[in-house]
Design an enzyme around this catalytic site. Sequence first.
Site, short mmCIF file in Angstrom:
data_model
loop_
_atom_site.label_atom_id
_atom_site.label_comp_id
_atom_site.label_asym_id
_atom_site.label_seq_id
_atom_site.Cartn_x
_atom_site.Cartn_y
_atom_site.Cartn_z
N ASP A 115 0.86 -1.18 0.00
CA ASP A 115 0.00 0.00 0.00
C ASP A 115 0.89 1.23 0.00
O ASP A 115 1.27 1.75 1.05
CB ASP A 115 -0.92 -0.02 1.22
CG ASP A 115 -2.01 1.03 1.14
OD1 ASP A 115 -2.06 1.78 0.13
OD2 ASP A 115 -2.83 1.12 2.07
N VAL A 116 1.25 1.68 -1.22
CA VAL A 116 2.23 2.75 -1.38
C VAL A 116 1.66 3.98 -2.07
O VAL A 116 2.26 5.05 -2.05
CB VAL A 116 3.46 2.23 -2.15
CG1 VAL A 116 4.21 1.19 -1.33
CG2 VAL A 116 3.07 1.64 -3.50
N LYS A 117 0.52 3.84 -2.73
CA LYS A 117 -0.19 4.94 -3.40
C LYS A 117 0.76 5.79 -4.24
O LYS A 117 0.73 7.02 -4.20
CB LYS A 117 -0.94 5.79 -2.38
CG LYS A 117 -2.00 5.01 -1.61
CD LYS A 117 -2.75 5.88 -0.62
CE LYS A 117 -3.81 5.10 0.11
NZ LYS A 117 -3.26 4.07 1.05
N ARG A 118 1.55 5.15 -5.06
CA ARG A 118 2.55 5.84 -5.86
C ARG A 118 1.94 6.42 -7.14
O ARG A 118 0.95 5.92 -7.67
CB ARG A 118 3.69 4.89 -6.23
CG ARG A 118 4.49 4.39 -5.06
CD ARG A 118 5.16 5.53 -4.31
NE ARG A 118 6.16 5.04 -3.37
CZ ARG A 118 6.16 5.29 -2.07
NH1 ARG A 118 5.21 6.04 -1.55
NH2 ARG A 118 7.12 4.82 -1.28
N THR A 146 -0.68 -0.23 -4.66
CA THR A 146 -1.73 0.78 -4.82
C THR A 146 -1.17 1.99 -5.56
O THR A 146 -0.01 2.36 -5.39
CB THR A 146 -2.31 1.21 -3.46
OG1 THR A 146 -1.25 1.67 -2.61
CG2 THR A 146 -3.04 0.05 -2.80
#
Length: 322
Positions: A115-118, A146
């Site tokens: 879950d890094v939302k890059r 993510t």
Amino acid sequence: MKNENMKNGMTSIDRLIEAIDGTGNPTALGLDTRIEYLPPSLLRSASEEKSAGSTKEVCDAIRGFNYAMIDALADIVPCVKVQVACYEMLGVPGMELFRDTLVRARQKGMITIADVKRNDIGSTAEAYAAAYLAGETAPFPADFATVNPYLGTDGVAPFLEACRKHGGGIFVLVRTSNPSAGEFQDLSTEAEKDEKAENDEKRPLYERVGLQVGRWGEDLTGRQGYSSVGAVVGATWPEESKKLRTLLPRTFFLVPGYGAQGATAKDLAGCFDASGRGAVVNASRSLLCAYKKRGTEDFASAARDEALRMREDLRGAIREKQ
């Protein structure tokens, strides 16, 4: 090139669905682990002040907690989501812990979500994709990552290419679970001239993003009929999630918001398709801190009991929907 992240010719989305079917449990263990979540028995040498001198001890304590949680739940929870922010704040030892947690979960047969939302463009996005989605050669190897879509297609394309090359997947932010999500995500947009939008129809922005996610994933559909390009859809918005499920029949949902954020199984039932598939529900604090409600330090057993309760809760809501 052979997909290094594929097993038996299956992509990560196929293996996620197979793992959910095998356990009968559409749940992800959210390892958003913070030092305050740990029982005193794991804090003998870890400073709660998280000073520079205590960082290694804090990481060692969290590592013991994470490993024990994974070991206790791997046979009943098919997936783990590891939130990188909780590890970045601990510096280099924290990022080593992040990697080690992903590796431990994979060794135990769990599907992993970084879950890094890059998001970025060009070579920077390629570098982010290589960090998480380059199969076994990635420094932080995960089955999914993510992704934030708000730079547009050129910010997502490198992640899509990594999915094609290595068999992994992404979950793209579409309708998030936080209270202020609607500030931007609900903004009305003009009609889009395509086969899924009527000529005079306006849509909220999150629907536009969802439709684009569906298009991004059209050539990445797996054996089970779902795409490797999934969507993050918050359980705290049941009407919106029902609409997205209708709009995106081939898009798998990662669903945050259950438990500590206030959403119930009934709220999120609309994220599932008619056969009870199509989504995995994240639970973080409700599993990590289950032992506190029980008044015990046996956090692993408490988490297991809560995971089994959650499984039955979700199953009941899905059956009722059907």
